[in-house]
Design an enzyme around this catalytic site. Sequence first.
Site, PDB file in Angstrom:
ATOM      1  N   PRO A   1       0.807  -1.221   0.000  1.00 47.81           N
ATOM      2  CG  PRO A   1       0.119  -0.914   2.206  1.00 47.81           C
ATOM      3  CD  PRO A   1       0.904  -1.839   1.325  1.00 47.81           C
ATOM      4  N   GLY A   2       0.379   2.278  -0.725  1.00 48.25           N
ATOM      5  CA  GLY A   2       1.020   3.588  -0.688  1.00 48.25           C
ATOM      6  C   GLY A   2       0.037   4.597  -0.136  1.00 48.25           C
ATOM      7  NE  ARG A   3      -4.968   6.076  -3.833  1.00 50.89           N
ATOM      8  CZ  ARG A   3      -4.804   6.799  -4.951  1.00 50.89           C
ATOM      9  NH1 ARG A   3      -4.967   8.093  -4.927  1.00 50.89           N
ATOM     10  NH2 ARG A   3      -4.496   6.206  -6.084  1.00 50.89           N
TER      11      ARG A   3
ATOM     12  NE  ARG B   1      -4.021  11.454  -7.002  1.00 53.83           N
ATOM     13  CZ  ARG B   1      -5.275  11.219  -6.680  1.00 53.83           C
ATOM     14  NH1 ARG B   1      -5.940  12.097  -5.966  1.00 53.83           N
ATOM     15  NH2 ARG B   1      -5.864  10.120  -7.052  1.00 53.83           N
TER      16      ARG B   1
ATOM     17  CB  CYS C   1      -0.346  30.349 -17.545  1.00 53.22           C
ATOM     18  SG  CYS C   1       0.176  31.828 -16.706  1.00 53.22           S
TER      19      CYS C   1
HETATM   20  N1  LLP Z   1       2.175  -1.619  -6.155  1.00 56.42           N
HETATM   21  C1  LLP Z   1       2.197  -1.405  -7.478  1.00 56.42           C
HETATM   22  C2  LLP Z   1       2.829  -2.376  -8.343  1.00 56.42           C
HETATM   23  C3  LLP Z   1       1.628  -0.233  -7.982  1.00 56.42           C
HETATM   24  O1  LLP Z   1       1.632  -0.041  -9.291  1.00 56.42           O
HETATM   25  C4  LLP Z   1       1.037   0.709  -7.113  1.00 56.42           C
HETATM   26  C5  LLP Z   1       0.466   1.938  -7.627  1.00 56.42           C
HETATM   27  C6  LLP Z   1       1.049   0.442  -5.733  1.00 56.42           C
HETATM   28  C7  LLP Z   1       1.622  -0.737  -5.295  1.00 56.42           C
HETATM   29  C8  LLP Z   1       0.478   1.378  -4.715  1.00 56.42           C
HETATM   30  O2  LLP Z   1      -0.852   1.661  -4.925  1.00 56.42           O
HETATM   31  P1  LLP Z   1      -1.693   2.471  -3.809  1.00 56.42           P
HETATM   32  O3  LLP Z   1      -1.770   1.597  -2.584  1.00 56.42           O
HETATM   33  O4  LLP Z   1      -0.973   3.724  -3.528  1.00 56.42           O
HETATM   34  O5  LLP Z   1      -3.009   2.700  -4.444  1.00 56.42           O
HETATM   35  N2  LLP Z   1      -0.796   8.426  -9.562  1.00 56.42           N
HETATM   36  C9  LLP Z   1      -2.062   7.756  -9.312  1.00 56.42           C
HETATM   37  C10 LLP Z   1      -1.877   6.424  -8.678  1.00 56.42           C
HETATM   38  C11 LLP Z   1      -1.057   5.496  -9.496  1.00 56.42           C
HETATM   39  C12 LLP Z   1      -0.863   4.209  -8.815  1.00 56.42           C
HETATM   40  C13 LLP Z   1       0.134   3.379  -9.551  1.00 56.42           C
HETATM   41  N3  LLP Z   1       0.492   2.199  -8.867  1.00 56.42           N
HETATM   42  C14 LLP Z   1      -2.935   8.643  -8.433  1.00 56.42           C
HETATM   43  O6  LLP Z   1      -2.499   9.758  -8.105  1.00 56.42           O
HETATM   44  O7  LLP Z   1      -4.045   8.282  -8.104  1.00 56.42           O
END
Ligand code: LLP
Length: 424
Positions: free
Chosen positions: A277-279, A316, A349
């Site tokens: 997880p990231g978000r 975003r 802009c």
């Molecule tokens: N693992 C892989 C292989 C991924 O491609 C991603 C996100 C994650 C983990 C983490 O995902 P999360 O838990 O953060 O949802 N820029 C976009 C999100 C792109 C996500 C790409 N991959 C946004 O701002 O919504």
Amino acid sequence: MSNFIFSNHDTVELAKKYSTPLYVLSEDIIEENSMKIKSAFEKTMIDYEINYAGKAFLTTAMCKIIQRLGLSLDVVSGGELYTAITANFPVNRICFHGSNKAISEIRMAYENKIGKIVADSEYELGILNEIAEEMDVRPNVMVRVSPGIEAHTHEYVQTGRIDSKFGVPLKLMESVLSDPNKYKNLNIIGLHCHIGSQIFDEKPFLIAAGTMLELMKKLTNNGFELKQLNLGGGFGIPYLNDEGAFDIENYIKKLVEFIKEKSTQLDIEFPKILVEPGRFIVGPAGITLYEIGTIKEIPHTRKYISVDGGMGDNPRPALYNALYHAVVANKPKYNDDDEELVTISGRCCETDTLITDVLLPKCEAGDILAVLNTGAYNYSMASNYNRLPKPAVVLLKGNEDQLIVERETYADLVSKDRIPSWYD
Ligand code: LLP
């Protein structure tokens, strides 16, 4: 009158102290979110690993936080890997991802003896194997599969479909991993999939887990010993007040029950489970503070409130139509009579609307606006469009606040510029 408090800190004071626009990140909230995932796993008594997805937000200080919380780290580029190494992050807890890794990045990963590499394609398995032979190393490798599961989310962030640049298509996996001796310099320890981002429902994850376990069975029959299964990240967070949160405890509980049942049925070992997880970890831990400037009212049409940042620090809304909520930090409580529907614009802009139609108290120039839930994919996706310097990042922990990224200066903006000799 009190101001808007975020993670025990007065946000108006933070804006005064560090200036605006300002990213504010709470270590306490990062810890709280990480612990939600950790305690959900702890209850199940299984072998697990949480890989924080650095693409959401990564700096050397963030590496220190992730290390302290006992999480592992997923990096997707030489730059992210360099950040982790600079922060002395334990290399055995780094996992290197990416759909088109450069040879130099693969060498860098091998030289630094990082924990695992996720191979994204058959081509990459070949390259990883060749470089491993040449450098006389035997890295741990997981293979990313594109399992063909569509998660219900914004189309641009779906990555698990068959029609995707990511991973080996499910159908091809048995032929790609047909012979354990083919990639003899790689220690192929497991499989990976990631079905999308900002997902609220656990069902697609369970379907993906079932598909992956069936594949593990087939590959075990081909002679592979696959002991780890990474099911990716993607757990959704509420950006607006009325959105629910992903129920992580319920997901992990159901996942483990499901995998127990399925692996017994398939007669394979229960694998170590990884998530990425990231978000979920960093999104709600961040806010962005702006100062309000120009206010423009077009009678019977719209009232525009401009802030001193925009798509440079938060692309975003422009990229994904992402929705955000905001509060006026110096007017957190107000009478309904003072409320009005406004649109928040950036200062770039072009029409860089940050929030279309939000109810705020009547604003004036000099007010501080706090946009909420900006911890993930804001700083990490920021640009210098219009030559706007990137904002500083301040970290809060308990009653402390410290800069973890300095504000860019105008000098920084020109520091890599070179004037050709014919202008000497
Ligand atoms: N693992 C892989 C292989 C991924 O491609 C991603 C996100 C994650 C983990 C983490 O995902 P999360 O838990 O953060 O949802 N820029 C976009 C999100 C792109 C996500 C790409 N991959 C946004 O701002 O919504």
